[in-house]
Design an enzyme around this catalytic site. Structure first.
Site, mmCIF file in Angstrom:
data_model
loop_
_atom_site.group_PDB
_atom_site.id
_atom_site.type_symbol
_atom_site.label_atom_id
_atom_site.label_comp_id
_atom_site.label_asym_id
_atom_site.label_seq_id
_atom_site.Cartn_x
_atom_site.Cartn_y
_atom_site.Cartn_z
ATOM 1 N N ASP A 179 -59.599 -39.000 15.705
ATOM 2 C CA ASP A 179 -58.397 -39.799 15.917
ATOM 3 C C ASP A 179 -58.160 -40.768 14.763
ATOM 4 O O ASP A 179 -58.230 -41.965 14.908
ATOM 5 C CB ASP A 179 -58.444 -40.538 17.257
ATOM 6 C CG ASP A 179 -59.834 -41.032 17.590
ATOM 7 O OD1 ASP A 179 -60.715 -40.914 16.720
ATOM 8 O OD2 ASP A 179 -60.031 -41.550 18.693
ATOM 9 N N HIS A 222 -55.522 -77.954 -1.205
ATOM 10 C CA HIS A 222 -56.815 -77.730 -0.553
ATOM 11 C C HIS A 222 -58.007 -77.789 -1.492
ATOM 12 O O HIS A 222 -59.124 -78.020 -1.065
ATOM 13 C CB HIS A 222 -56.812 -76.433 0.265
ATOM 14 C CG HIS A 222 -57.038 -75.181 -0.534
ATOM 15 N ND1 HIS A 222 -56.008 -74.432 -1.024
ATOM 16 C CD2 HIS A 222 -58.173 -74.557 -0.925
ATOM 17 C CE1 HIS A 222 -56.496 -73.386 -1.680
ATOM 18 N NE2 HIS A 222 -57.810 -73.440 -1.641
ATOM 19 N N GLU A 251 -62.125 -81.142 -4.009
ATOM 20 C CA GLU A 251 -63.347 -80.446 -4.397
ATOM 21 C C GLU A 251 -63.487 -80.361 -5.924
ATOM 22 O O GLU A 251 -64.532 -80.632 -6.483
ATOM 23 C CB GLU A 251 -63.304 -79.045 -3.781
ATOM 24 C CG GLU A 251 -64.560 -78.239 -3.931
ATOM 25 C CD GLU A 251 -65.740 -78.887 -3.208
ATOM 26 O OE1 GLU A 251 -66.846 -78.448 -3.464
ATOM 27 O OE2 GLU A 251 -65.541 -79.836 -2.403
ATOM 28 N N ASP A 252 -62.376 -79.979 -6.574
ATOM 29 C CA ASP A 252 -62.469 -79.637 -8.001
ATOM 30 C C ASP A 252 -61.956 -80.712 -8.945
ATOM 31 O O ASP A 252 -62.057 -80.579 -10.155
ATOM 32 C CB ASP A 252 -61.656 -78.352 -8.284
ATOM 33 C CG ASP A 252 -62.167 -77.175 -7.475
ATOM 34 O OD1 ASP A 252 -63.303 -77.271 -6.976
ATOM 35 O OD2 ASP A 252 -61.438 -76.179 -7.335
ATOM 36 N N ASP A 260 -57.174 -68.999 2.384
ATOM 37 C CA ASP A 260 -57.905 -69.216 1.129
ATOM 38 C C ASP A 260 -58.822 -68.022 0.855
ATOM 39 O O ASP A 260 -58.829 -67.432 -0.223
ATOM 40 C CB ASP A 260 -58.718 -70.510 1.288
ATOM 41 C CG ASP A 260 -59.574 -70.828 0.071
ATOM 42 O OD1 ASP A 260 -59.115 -70.596 -1.063
ATOM 43 O OD2 ASP A 260 -60.706 -71.324 0.269
ATOM 44 N N HIS A 297 -53.452 -70.368 -7.366
ATOM 45 C CA HIS A 297 -54.230 -70.046 -6.160
ATOM 46 C C HIS A 297 -53.758 -70.851 -4.936
ATOM 47 O O HIS A 297 -53.373 -70.248 -3.920
ATOM 48 C CB HIS A 297 -55.720 -70.235 -6.440
ATOM 49 C CG HIS A 297 -56.576 -70.300 -5.220
ATOM 50 N ND1 HIS A 297 -56.736 -69.224 -4.372
ATOM 51 C CD2 HIS A 297 -57.302 -71.311 -4.678
ATOM 52 C CE1 HIS A 297 -57.530 -69.580 -3.368
ATOM 53 N NE2 HIS A 297 -57.886 -70.839 -3.541
HETATM 54 MN MN MN Z 1 -59.433 -72.250 -2.586
#
Ligand code: MN
Length: 705
Positions: free
Chosen positions: A260, A73, A77-78, A140, A49
């Site tokens: 259109d 990134h 967080e993880d 992301d 990812h």
């Molecule tokens: Mn992400």
């Protein structure tokens, strides 16, 4: 994973230096290790990812710092990696970017409006500091949207809704057109799978049906331009599904009515060629009136430039055409990212950077003024959905305002002081009401007065975030100041009643009182009194030293003087409409401040049980304001009697605010009700005396309640 990464690094080396690539390689390994053992919903290793996100950014040629941050990134967080570690290995700018993105990641969007507004605000503020944070975030989101299939329908819908509400508008505002369209189309798939399927099928069928027509038109346009000596690339292009869907929904059209679906794009060498191409096309097919837009002379807020026109095609179908230069085309596709994508010294590009920067700065400014996030979001929505009108200042400067903008919006767009002091407007030389909606090409001249103030009613019609936030700010400040002044007078009166005075209260007592009350300043206490949130009598008793014996001689309190110039802090009751000369009483009500009633008003009688809320007040002999008062007259039905009455009132120097009439069918008399503006009772008496002299006036009374 290694091979996939290696292939991408090879791609990126097209615009990056070898040392950049080696930094990215080590960032990739760092990320891979940190995410070791984590997998995506699809079953792939997690690191696929961040790699994909970095690759999206590489398509815009973003710098190494941004790409490194993209690879990292999700690690804060993880995983257990800290900002300090990132900073040590990859430098502070990268760590700041990762930190910025992580903060946005923490945001769990909820349906609750306030939470969402707060999150949105944080996101924009992060973007205001470094626009690369939001570019990483958008990449992301784009990758997550592309791989959303792996999730449950409920979660897909939630993420798609959030993408439509927040990320797509931001991408649009930053001019990142291709992402904007892709985000919208992907959202449509996950939010309304059935509608998407039907629409996609219809477009496919239409493509088959119209292929021949499109091919013919394309050939004709190419030939005609060549004949006129314009070197051009001409493409037929299909509009993206979401824009067709939006058009159907907004204009309540069926697919067959959306004509259109196909459009053409003409890309030429320079600006003059754009206009030559336009003229050539208009001589080939007739243009549809009112559909021509010159975004070259007047670019959109996100920097977009092109000529737009719609032609009557050979088979009765309208044909939309965009005409632009190569340079404009780049900005139209990549917006703010074109800064990285085309590292040229082109002035339009740096102009775009400057404008984006200015916009972001204005967000910060707005933020510091409104504080409240729902209010902030409300201001911002206008900026994010740019549908603009362009108007001229008297000196010929062009201003872009949101559609629906009024003269007041214009005044605030010119300068806050002009907005705060505007009293009238001339639109195309003609005097118009301030609430007049502006139209493209209007020439607007604002007339100001030195002592004018913004009117709270303007909030009902202004359309721009700037005007709204400035008016609110002004009113809040003014209301506060007026409440403080009134509070001071009320407190002084209560203290006088207790044999003291405001000037005699010692610092120490004030300090203790504010500390006990848990407020920051004396001003706040005074404002609270003015607003009726605290009672002057109670504050007065607590300000006096407790141990001291009460004053032996309690003085008569004296009245609070009403000048009529207290502004919003003092209101005059609608029920009894007091005017100077009437005996009056003040009633303090929570949040509303002081309301003035006449002595004999039924409201006063009811309020007697709460004596602390009732105040002795008196008129200042020199009130300057005009007050509203209602009168009723019974007149004999004669021709022109209303005119006679009105002329008499005007002759006595009063304004008529409102007239109502009640006439019995076939009767001889009519009841007339007037709301007038008078300066005091004497003035009213003069008017009434004058009216009684009119022979048709049978009866005349002042109306209360
Ligand atoms: Mn992400």
């Amino acid at each position: 994973m290694q091979t996939a990464a290696a292939a991408l690094f090879k791609d990126w080396s097209g615009y990056l230096k070898p040392e950049d690539i080696s930094q990215l390689e080590s960032a990739f390994h760092f990320s891979e290790q940190a995410h070791e053992g984590q997998f995506r919903q699809s079953g792939e290793p997690y690191v696929s990812h961040p790699l994909a996100v970095a690759n999206i950014l590489a398509q815009w040629h973003l710098d190494t710092q941004a790409l490194t941050a993209a690879l990292l990134h999700d690690v804060m967080e993880d995983t257990s990696v800290t900002k300090t570690e990132i900073s040590k290995s990859f430098g502070k700018p990268v760590a700041d970017l990762v930190d910025g993105v992580s903060k946005l990641d923490k945001i769990e969007f909820e349906t609750h409006e306030e939470a969402q507004a707060e999150n949105f605000r944080k996101m924009l503020l992060a973007m205001a500091r470094d626009v690369r944070v939001i570019l990483i975030k958008l990449a992301d989101r784009l990758h997550n949207m592309r791989t959303l299939d792996a999730f449950e329908p409920e979660k897909r819908r939630r993420i798609a809704r959030e993408t439509l509400d927040i990320y797509a508008p931001i991408a649009n505002r930053l001019g990142l057109n291709s992402i904007y369209h892709e985000l919208e189309d992907l959202s449509l798939i996950h939010l309304y799978p059935d509608r998407h399927r039907v629409l996609a099928k219809a477009v496919k069928a239409a493509r088959g049906n119209r292929r021949e027509v499109v091919g013919k038109v394309l050939d004709t346009i190419k030939r005609k331009l060549k004949g006129a000596g314009v070197e051009a690339q001409v493409h037929g292009r299909e509009k993206h599904l979401y824009s067709i869907y939006r058009k159907m929904r907004e204009k309540h059209l069926s697919f067959a009515q959306v004509e259109d679906v196909f459009a053409f794009r003409v890309v030429v060498r320079d600006v003059p060629a754009c206009y030559v191409a336009l003229g050539t096309l208009h001589s080939l097919y007739k243009p549809i009136p009112g559909r021509f837009e010159d975004y070259i002379a007047i670019p959109k807020a996100n920097g977009y430039q092109s000529l737009h026109t719609t032609l009557f095609g050979p088979f009765g179908t309208p044909i939309e055409v965009q005409i632009r230069t190569e340079e404009m085309h780049k900005i139209a596709e990549a917006g703010v990212a074109s800064h990285w994508l085309y590292k040229s010294s082109d002035t339009t590009l740096s102009e775009l950077q400057k404008k984006t920067h200015q916009w972001l700065q204005s967000l910060l400014e707005m933020q510091s003024q409104s504080g409240d996030s729902v209010e902030f979001l409300e201001h911002l929505k206008v900026d994010l959905f740019p549908d603009e009108v362009y108007v001229f200042t008297p000196k010929g400067r062009i201003l872009a305002l949101p559609r629906g903008a009024t003269a007041v919006d214009f005044a605030y767009a010119v300068h806050t002081d002009i907005g705060n002091r505007c009293v009238a407007v001339k639109i195309n030389q003609e005097l118009m009401p301030l609430r007049s909606e502006l139209r493209n090409g209007d020439r607007v001249e604002i007339i100001t007065a030195a002592h004018a103030k913004p009117n709270p009613l303007w909030l009902n019609f202004v359309a721009s975030g700037k005007a709204r936030s400035r008016i609110r700010h002004f009113l809040k400040t003014m209301h506060f100041e007026e409440s403080v002044q009134l509070g001071e007078r009320l407190l002084n009166q209560s203290l006088t009643a207790l044999g003291s005075a405001l000037a005699e209260i010692k610092e120490a007592h004030w300090d203790k009182f504010t500390r006990d009350a848990g407020v920051r300043s004396r001003q706040e206490i005074l404002a609270d009194i003015g607003l009726g949130k605290r009672l002057a009598a109670v504050v007065a008793r607590r300000l006096l030293p407790a141990g001291e014996p009460g004053p032996s001689e309690v003085t008569a309190p004296g009245s609070v003087i009403i000048r009529g110039s207290e502004g919003m802090a003092v209101q005059f009751a609608r029920c009894c409409q007091p005017i100077p000369g009437d005996p009056i009483i003040g009633i303090i009500s929570k949040g509303q401040g002081m309301v003035i009633h006449t002595h004999d008003c039924p409201v006063v009688v009811k309020a007697r049980h709460d004596p602390d809320r009732i105040l002795d007040v008196a008129w200042d002999p020199e009130t300057k304001k005009l007050f509203e008062v209602s009168i009723k007259t019974v007149v004999a039905n004669q021709r022109g009697v209303l005119a006679k009455v009105a002329a008499e009132i005007a002759g006595a120097g009063s304004n008529i605010q409102n007239v109502a009439m009640d006439r019995e069918d076939g009767g001889d008399y009519t009841d007339m009700f007037f709301t007038l503006q008078v300066s005091n009772r004497l003035h009213l008496a003069q008017i009434m005396r004058g009216l009684r002299r009119i022979p048709e006036v049978i009866r005349l009374t002042r109306v209360k309640g």
